[in-house]
Design an enzyme around this catalytic site. Structure first.
Site, PDB file in Angstrom:
ATOM      1  CD  GLU A 155       2.678   8.262  -2.780  1.00 28.50           C
ATOM      2  OE1 GLU A 155       3.903   8.538  -2.728  1.00 28.50           O
ATOM      3  OE2 GLU A 155       2.240   7.105  -2.693  1.00 28.50           O
ATOM      4  CD  GLU A 160      -0.874   2.175  -2.254  1.00 29.45           C
ATOM      5  OE1 GLU A 160       0.240   1.739  -2.593  1.00 29.45           O
ATOM      6  OE2 GLU A 160      -1.074   2.760  -1.169  1.00 29.45           O
TER       7      GLU A 160
END
Length: 284
Positions: A155, A160
């Site tokens: 990932e 974020e």
């Protein structure tokens, strides 16, 4: 795209003197990916382009436990109230409402089987929401069509943010030996700007032995197999060479990272995306 020349043309290495948090004697590999192979500029109002995007729908329940593995609180839908294209922007909106057992709704889009590749530059221009409990993300996940599961598939979290920190974003990788709370991550802090009041370009350039993280074309972080080895005391595995990755855009509410909304959190909150672009230089 704008400022291509600013992305270090004609050089393979750049001193970390210009990088945030690096020693002046270190070097970082830099690549120029200038062959645009996919883009969505959200030019047509209404529904999303389903030749580019898929919907993830639901509360992410596994073994009866909702939350997409992160204790998130929203139910993802494909309704226009949660996701639409308007005036040249993709709008992903979190609402506070009772819906299928959840207290909040939002949307999560992904490109599995449609737009995915190994290596290249992935970038998006985004204005983020604000408020405790907001968790917007722009990220890549390894294709699991061969039956592999996380963290083996890898990932790459390009961006974020937690809504209570409007000047900070995180760049992170997850893989075997460094997933979840043990992921490898770095924070980037904006100066004289905020993620919720203006648009910023979030991107990575990814090659066989590095992943470079950018905000507004500033290279602030590089992760290599050597970094993974060092951070995990030799227990981690670099899994970013053996499969294609696809794009995910989502706006979560609550969860392990941001915590739940509080009485000061205002709804609705919207993640506004100007464009998503994918580049290659022919090595993938």
């Amino acid at each position: 795209m704008n400022n291509n020349l600013n992305r270090i043309i004609g050089s393979l290495f750049i001193s970390c003197l210009f990088m945030m948090g690096c020693g002046t004697d270190d070097t970082q590999t830099v690549a120029t990916f200038n062959n645009l192979v996919a883009e969505d500029n959200f030019d047509v109002d209404g529904e999303i382009d389903t030749s580019f995007w898929n919907f993830d729908i639901g509360d992410g329940s596994e073994q009866g436990i909702p939350g997409w593995g992160n204790n998130e609180l929203q139910f993802y839908t494909d309704r226009s109230e949660n996701v639409t294209v308007e005036n040249g922007f993709l709008l992903i909106t979190a609402q506070e409402e009772d819906f299928n057992g959840a207290q909040y709704t939002s949307a999560r889009l992904q490109t599995k089987g449609k737009i995915q590749q190994r290596y290249g530059r992935f970038e998006a221009r985004i204005r983020l929401p604000f408020g405790q409990g907001m968790w917007p993300a722009f990220w890549l996940l390894g294709d699991d069509s061969d039956g592999s599961v996380s963290p083996q598939i890898g990932e790459i979290d390009i961006m974020e943010n937690t809504g209570d920190a409007p000047t900070e974003i995180f760049g992170t990788v997850h893989g075997p030996g460094y997933s979840g709370e043990n992921s490898i991550s770095k924070k980037y802090t904006l100066v004289n700007s905020r993620v919720d009041t203006g648009f910023h370009i979030y991107g990575i350039e990814w090659g066989p032995d590095y992943i470079n993280y950018y905000v507004d074309n500033v290279l602030y972080y590089q992760v290599t197999p050597e970094d993974v080895d060092e951070e995990t005391d030799g227990e981690g595995e670099w899994v970013f060479n053996d499969r294609q990755f696809y794009i995910i855009l989502n706006l979560a509410v609550g969860g392990n990272l941001p915590g739940s909304p509080n009485e000061e959190t205002v709804f609705p909150q919207t993640m506004v995306v100007d464009y998503v672009r994918v580049y290659t230089n022919g090595i993938n």
